[in-house]
Design an enzyme around this catalytic site. Sequence first.
Site, short mmCIF file in Angstrom:
data_model
loop_
_atom_site.label_atom_id
_atom_site.label_comp_id
_atom_site.label_asym_id
_atom_site.label_seq_id
_atom_site.Cartn_x
_atom_site.Cartn_y
_atom_site.Cartn_z
N CYS A 66 0.82 -1.23 0.00
CA CYS A 66 0.00 0.00 0.00
C CYS A 66 0.85 1.27 0.00
O CYS A 66 0.35 2.35 -0.32
CB CYS A 66 -0.95 0.00 1.18
SG CYS A 66 -2.04 -1.42 1.19
N HIS A 119 -3.51 7.12 2.94
CA HIS A 119 -3.92 5.82 2.39
C HIS A 119 -5.33 5.52 2.90
O HIS A 119 -5.64 5.71 4.07
CB HIS A 119 -2.94 4.75 2.90
CG HIS A 119 -3.31 3.36 2.51
ND1 HIS A 119 -3.63 3.01 1.23
CD2 HIS A 119 -3.41 2.22 3.24
CE1 HIS A 119 -3.92 1.73 1.19
NE2 HIS A 119 -3.79 1.22 2.40
N ASN A 133 -10.22 -0.05 -0.14
CA ASN A 133 -8.76 0.01 -0.08
C ASN A 133 -8.20 -0.53 -1.40
O ASN A 133 -8.39 -1.70 -1.72
CB ASN A 133 -8.29 -0.85 1.11
CG ASN A 133 -6.78 -0.89 1.25
OD1 ASN A 133 -6.04 -0.44 0.38
ND2 ASN A 133 -6.32 -1.43 2.36
O1 UT7 Z 1 -3.93 -1.38 3.51
C1 UT7 Z 1 -3.06 -1.99 4.39
C2 UT7 Z 1 -3.37 -1.70 5.75
N1 UT7 Z 1 -4.60 -2.32 6.15
C3 UT7 Z 1 -5.28 -1.76 7.12
O2 UT7 Z 1 -4.87 -0.71 7.56
C4 UT7 Z 1 -6.45 -2.47 7.73
C5 UT7 Z 1 -6.38 -2.36 9.22
N2 UT7 Z 1 -7.44 -2.99 9.94
C6 UT7 Z 1 -8.72 -2.60 9.91
O3 UT7 Z 1 -9.09 -1.73 9.16
C7 UT7 Z 1 -9.69 -3.23 10.88
O4 UT7 Z 1 -8.99 -3.98 11.85
C8 UT7 Z 1 -10.77 -4.14 10.21
C9 UT7 Z 1 -11.75 -3.27 9.44
C10 UT7 Z 1 -10.10 -5.10 9.26
C11 UT7 Z 1 -11.54 -4.89 11.28
O5 UT7 Z 1 -12.09 -4.00 12.22
P1 UT7 Z 1 -11.95 -4.29 13.79
O6 UT7 Z 1 -12.67 -3.23 14.46
O7 UT7 Z 1 -10.49 -4.42 14.05
O8 UT7 Z 1 -12.74 -5.64 13.94
P2 UT7 Z 1 -12.23 -7.07 14.43
O9 UT7 Z 1 -11.36 -7.69 13.38
O10 UT7 Z 1 -11.70 -6.96 15.79
O11 UT7 Z 1 -13.61 -7.81 14.49
C12 UT7 Z 1 -14.64 -7.43 15.40
C13 UT7 Z 1 -15.80 -8.36 15.22
C14 UT7 Z 1 -15.42 -9.84 15.25
O12 UT7 Z 1 -16.47 -10.54 15.87
P3 UT7 Z 1 -16.36 -10.98 17.39
O13 UT7 Z 1 -15.11 -11.85 17.46
O14 UT7 Z 1 -16.21 -9.71 18.16
O15 UT7 Z 1 -17.63 -11.72 17.61
C15 UT7 Z 1 -15.35 -10.21 13.79
O16 UT7 Z 1 -15.60 -11.57 13.56
O17 UT7 Z 1 -16.40 -8.13 13.93
C16 UT7 Z 1 -16.48 -9.37 13.22
N3 UT7 Z 1 -16.31 -9.10 11.80
C17 UT7 Z 1 -17.35 -8.81 11.01
N4 UT7 Z 1 -18.67 -8.71 11.22
C18 UT7 Z 1 -19.45 -8.39 10.18
C19 UT7 Z 1 -15.16 -9.06 11.08
N5 UT7 Z 1 -15.44 -8.75 9.81
C20 UT7 Z 1 -16.78 -8.60 9.73
C21 UT7 Z 1 -17.67 -8.28 8.66
N6 UT7 Z 1 -18.97 -8.17 8.95
N7 UT7 Z 1 -17.23 -8.03 7.42
#
Ligand code: UT7
Length: 329
Positions: free
Chosen positions: A116, A256, A286
């Site tokens: 990225c 980004h 992204n």
């Molecule tokens: O470009 C390179 C750099 N990349 C980035 O900068 C991405 C960085 N990371 C992020 O943007 C975020 O971490 C994400 C958007 C990928 C995820 O957000 P988060 O707030 O960190 O969520 P999480 O991964 O901790 O997941 C929270 C909950 C989980 O459920 P439980 O375990 O709390 O029951 C996930 O299973 O949300 C759930 N979850 C979803 N629910 C509905 C994860 N993805 C989804 C989804 N829809 N698409």
Amino acid sequence: MNKKIGVKILGTGSYFPKKVLTNADLEKMVETSDEWITTRTGIRERHIAQNDEAASDLALKASEEALKAANLTADKIDLILVATITPDMFFPSTACMLQVKLGANNAAAFDLAAACSGFIYGIATAKGFIESGIYKNILLVGTETLSKITDWKDRNTCVLFGDGAGAMVLSASETNDDVLSVYLGADGSYADLLYMRGGGSLCPTTAESVAAGMHTIRMEGKEVFKAAVPKMALAAQKALELAGKKVSDVKLYIPHQANMRIIEAVAKKIDISMDSVFVNIHKTGNISSATTITALDEAIKSGRIQKGDLVELVAFGGGFTWGAAVIRI
Ligand code: UT7
């Protein structure tokens, strides 16, 4: 003594595939919701390339626009640099594929892999080649077809990415110095947090590697998030320092576009108002190396920035890699 060669940014361009995939469409594909995607990421829709549309095809359209804006014909380009993690194929490079499609017969061509942060690494590379007198006119492209390396069954990642391309023409100049500074960083010890393992020399493609899902993006989102915020803030500050500029000298920050919450956290950390931050993540998702350049192109076309304005591009991605550039458009 020879006069220092400066860099002039002659023009930019961008291209997005026609097909749009909305959050509502994704609700039918995996267990997710528009509400979750919008509140957790800021993304509402993303563009998706056709099956027969490769990274070089997107790059071609963006490059044609950038060349037109630069008032330059393809034969005047002497280096094509393509930043991508979704090349047409392993080799030859996507830059070579683009060269032939453009008819840029006098150009050397190679790809650059910094995920990225690829476009910022590309600006640094182009600046070095121009200032050293090696090349005069450089076409720098960020192009991605991330939809082709996305696991459409993995809701943790498939809602995040999109396809698109952006291009910039940079040229040697005696009067301009449009790339005021570039700051780059990397830390390969974080490679396990964001990667696509299969298909390279470490894990060549086999029936097993395909069955194990090793040919699509894997990410530990939370950990990437935690690292992205301080590194992007650091890069933004370092590039400003190198340029000898204050936060308030910059008309527009173009971060980004990976997550709206990351963008807001970085803005807070470097103490800038969201009014001076460009956001288009809601309609692009992204698109890795193409985010900052497509956003810059949109900011120029929409009149958000004018000739002479200072802009700072900031990125973070797989590797990890990070970087920022202060430029004058
Ligand atoms: O470009 C390179 C750099 N990349 C980035 O900068 C991405 C960085 N990371 C992020 O943007 C975020 O971490 C994400 C958007 C990928 C995820 O957000 P988060 O707030 O960190 O969520 P999480 O991964 O901790 O997941 C929270 C909950 C989980 O459920 P439980 O375990 O709390 O029951 C996930 O299973 O949300 C759930 N979850 C979803 N629910 C509905 C994860 N993805 C989804 C989804 N829809 N698409």
